[in-house]
Scaffold this motif. Structure first.
Motif, mmCIF file in Angstrom:
data_model
loop_
_atom_site.group_PDB
_atom_site.id
_atom_site.type_symbol
_atom_site.label_atom_id
_atom_site.label_comp_id
_atom_site.label_asym_id
_atom_site.label_seq_id
_atom_site.Cartn_x
_atom_site.Cartn_y
_atom_site.Cartn_z
ATOM 1 N N ILE A 181 16.305 -18.222 28.418
ATOM 2 C CA ILE A 181 16.193 -17.062 27.526
ATOM 3 C C ILE A 181 14.915 -16.278 27.836
ATOM 4 O O ILE A 181 14.901 -15.043 27.832
ATOM 5 C CB ILE A 181 16.206 -17.512 26.052
ATOM 6 C CG1 ILE A 181 17.559 -18.136 25.702
ATOM 7 C CG2 ILE A 181 15.927 -16.328 25.130
ATOM 8 C CD1 ILE A 181 18.724 -17.183 25.808
ATOM 9 N N GLY A 182 13.807 -16.997 28.122
ATOM 10 C CA GLY A 182 12.576 -16.320 28.512
ATOM 11 C C GLY A 182 12.739 -15.545 29.805
ATOM 12 O O GLY A 182 12.218 -14.433 29.956
ATOM 13 N N SER A 185 14.808 -12.354 28.987
ATOM 14 C CA SER A 185 14.031 -11.353 28.251
ATOM 15 C C SER A 185 12.998 -10.676 29.161
ATOM 16 O O SER A 185 12.755 -9.475 29.046
ATOM 17 C CB SER A 185 13.342 -11.994 27.049
ATOM 18 O OG SER A 185 12.383 -12.962 27.455
ATOM 19 N N THR A 186 12.404 -11.447 30.083
ATOM 20 C CA THR A 186 11.421 -10.864 31.003
ATOM 21 C C THR A 186 12.078 -9.861 31.940
ATOM 22 O O THR A 186 11.559 -8.754 32.145
ATOM 23 C CB THR A 186 10.732 -11.969 31.820
ATOM 24 O OG1 THR A 186 10.088 -12.882 30.937
ATOM 25 C CG2 THR A 186 9.689 -11.376 32.757
ATOM 26 N N LEU A 188 14.879 -8.244 31.490
ATOM 27 C CA LEU A 188 15.313 -7.083 30.706
ATOM 28 C C LEU A 188 14.140 -6.163 30.389
ATOM 29 O O LEU A 188 14.303 -4.932 30.328
ATOM 30 C CB LEU A 188 15.988 -7.537 29.423
ATOM 31 C CG LEU A 188 17.401 -8.106 29.573
ATOM 32 C CD1 LEU A 188 17.895 -8.673 28.248
ATOM 33 C CD2 LEU A 188 18.363 -7.025 30.070
ATOM 34 N N MET A 189 12.960 -6.738 30.193
ATOM 35 C CA MET A 189 11.779 -5.904 29.965
ATOM 36 C C MET A 189 11.483 -5.043 31.193
ATOM 37 O O MET A 189 11.183 -3.848 31.071
ATOM 38 C CB MET A 189 10.567 -6.780 29.644
ATOM 39 C CG MET A 189 9.271 -6.003 29.454
ATOM 40 S SD MET A 189 7.848 -7.078 29.180
ATOM 41 C CE MET A 189 7.775 -7.940 30.764
ATOM 42 N N ASN A 261 12.290 -15.104 21.945
ATOM 43 C CA ASN A 261 12.801 -14.605 23.221
ATOM 44 C C ASN A 261 14.183 -13.974 23.080
ATOM 45 O O ASN A 261 14.504 -13.024 23.789
ATOM 46 C CB ASN A 261 12.837 -15.740 24.251
ATOM 47 C CG ASN A 261 11.488 -15.954 24.909
ATOM 48 O OD1 ASN A 261 10.834 -15.018 25.334
ATOM 49 N ND2 ASN A 261 11.055 -17.208 24.982
ATOM 50 N N VAL A 262 15.006 -14.511 22.173
ATOM 51 C CA VAL A 262 16.302 -13.888 21.920
ATOM 52 C C VAL A 262 16.115 -12.489 21.339
ATOM 53 O O VAL A 262 16.796 -11.522 21.740
ATOM 54 C CB VAL A 262 17.147 -14.771 20.973
ATOM 55 C CG1 VAL A 262 18.354 -14.007 20.449
ATOM 56 C CG2 VAL A 262 17.607 -16.029 21.687
ATOM 57 N N LEU A 264 13.475 -10.548 21.759
ATOM 58 C CA LEU A 264 12.951 -9.691 22.818
ATOM 59 C C LEU A 264 14.051 -9.284 23.796
ATOM 60 O O LEU A 264 14.104 -8.124 24.239
ATOM 61 C CB LEU A 264 11.821 -10.400 23.558
ATOM 62 C CG LEU A 264 10.508 -10.562 22.799
ATOM 63 C CD1 LEU A 264 9.518 -11.395 23.606
ATOM 64 C CD2 LEU A 264 9.896 -9.195 22.479
ATOM 65 N N ALA A 265 14.915 -10.240 24.150
ATOM 66 C CA ALA A 265 16.015 -9.918 25.070
ATOM 67 C C ALA A 265 16.935 -8.868 24.457
ATOM 68 O O ALA A 265 17.344 -7.915 25.122
ATOM 69 C CB ALA A 265 16.794 -11.187 25.415
ATOM 70 N N ALA A 266 17.272 -9.044 23.176
ATOM 71 C CA ALA A 266 18.130 -8.070 22.501
ATOM 72 C C ALA A 266 17.450 -6.712 22.409
ATOM 73 O O ALA A 266 18.082 -5.662 22.619
ATOM 74 C CB ALA A 266 18.495 -8.582 21.108
ATOM 75 N N PHE A 268 14.929 -5.387 24.375
ATOM 76 C CA PHE A 268 14.805 -4.707 25.668
ATOM 77 C C PHE A 268 16.168 -4.321 26.229
ATOM 78 O O PHE A 268 16.292 -3.284 26.890
ATOM 79 C CB PHE A 268 14.054 -5.597 26.658
ATOM 80 C CG PHE A 268 12.598 -5.727 26.357
ATOM 81 C CD1 PHE A 268 11.795 -4.608 26.207
ATOM 82 C CD2 PHE A 268 12.003 -6.978 26.213
ATOM 83 C CE1 PHE A 268 10.449 -4.721 25.928
ATOM 84 C CE2 PHE A 268 10.663 -7.102 25.936
ATOM 85 C CZ PHE A 268 9.879 -5.975 25.784
#
Length: 281
Positions: A181-182, A185-186, A188-189, A261-262, A264-266, A268
């Protein structure tokens, strides 16, 4: 062009991105995949016949170069999608925005890093097969797992000796979920920032992350000092090991990390889609 998702059109977009992968990102991918070879060459020249590097460290290097490929892929593969003049070609592709966005996710999260990972892996096997050099054991002979170094089950032999190891092993699957997940999210950022910055997208992202982190540390430091200066909070904090066992503490730690992280992923992912959906050329 309608906004419905059509599988045939999506496959054509994927095929088009695959053809563009070499001219847009191929040279950089080869350099990234060959970085472990530079380490091998340096150790061979400097260390001589006594030099040796464990398989786990080599696998970590391969994972790192694949990770770098993932965060660089959006800015290289889709360099022009936020440029007013050059981006018109991307906007006019005969596919819906959803199909093009899904293809970008596929290549950024999977295809490009996997290609670099496999390339480095093949090179590592070749270097290990040589009768000289610091690569003394096959890469799958490491202690931390293969094909990734976070196989927590390999630590089972240490569970009896290390306090709390049983709890760590019990939540080994949460460690893997948190890692992936990290990772998502990274990447996707970096996809989101590639829709904002026009040049040096990866470098600007890293610099802005440093600035934001530095600013937050300055702002939060007095708050942290004030919180830990409060005697009632410190009493509650020191009593946590008595109120919660090790498994519960590990569960909370991983749960909070995965949850953040979920989010942040959502965030980004939604911001990236919004930027591309409203991009004007």
């Amino acid at each position: 062009m309608n906004n419905t998702f059509d599988w045939n059109r999506f496959c054509k977009v994927v095929a088009k991105d695959f053809r563009n992968m070499w001219p847009m990102f191929g040279t950089t991918m080869i350099i990234l995949a060959a970085l472990p070879f530079a380490v091998w060459l340096f150790m061979t020249v400097i260390g001589g016949s006594d030099a040796s590097m464990p398989a786990d460290i080599r696998l970590i290097m391969i994972e790192c170069v694949a990770y770098i490929a993932a965060i660089m892929a959006p800015s290289r593969m889709y360099r022009t999608w936020n440029l007013r003049n050059e981006g018109i070609y991307y906007a006019m592709l005969p596919a819906s925005k959803g199909e093009k966005f899904c293809s970008a996710l596929l290549f950024s999260l999977v295809v490009c890093p996997l290609a670099v990972y496999l390339g480095s892996l093949v090179l590592d096997v070749f270097l290990t097969a040589l009768p000289f050099g610091p690569w003394q054991e096959w890469i799958w002979q490491g202690e931390m797992g293969f094909p990734f170094t976070f196989d927590i089950s390999r630590l089972s032999e240490y569970a009896a000796a290390e306090e709390g190891a049983e709890a760590f092993l019990h939540f080994g699957w949460m460690w893997q979920v948190a890692w992936w997940i990290g990772y998502i999210s990274t990447v996707l950022m970096f996809i989101f920032t590639s829709t904002i910055f026009k040049r040096h997208k990866v470098l600007q992202t890293i610099l802005w992350l440093y600035v934001i982190n530095f600013t937050l540390s300055i702002v939060l430091m007095p708050v942290t000092v004030a919180i830990f200066s409060d005697s009632s909070f410190m009493d509650w904090f020191m009593q946590l090991p008595d109120r919660m066992n090790t498994q519960e503490m590990v569960n909370w730690a991983f749960g909070i990390g995965i949850g953040l992280n979920v989010l942040l992923a959502a965030l980004f992912g939604a911001l990236s889609w919004r930027r591309l959906n409203r991009m004007s050329y």
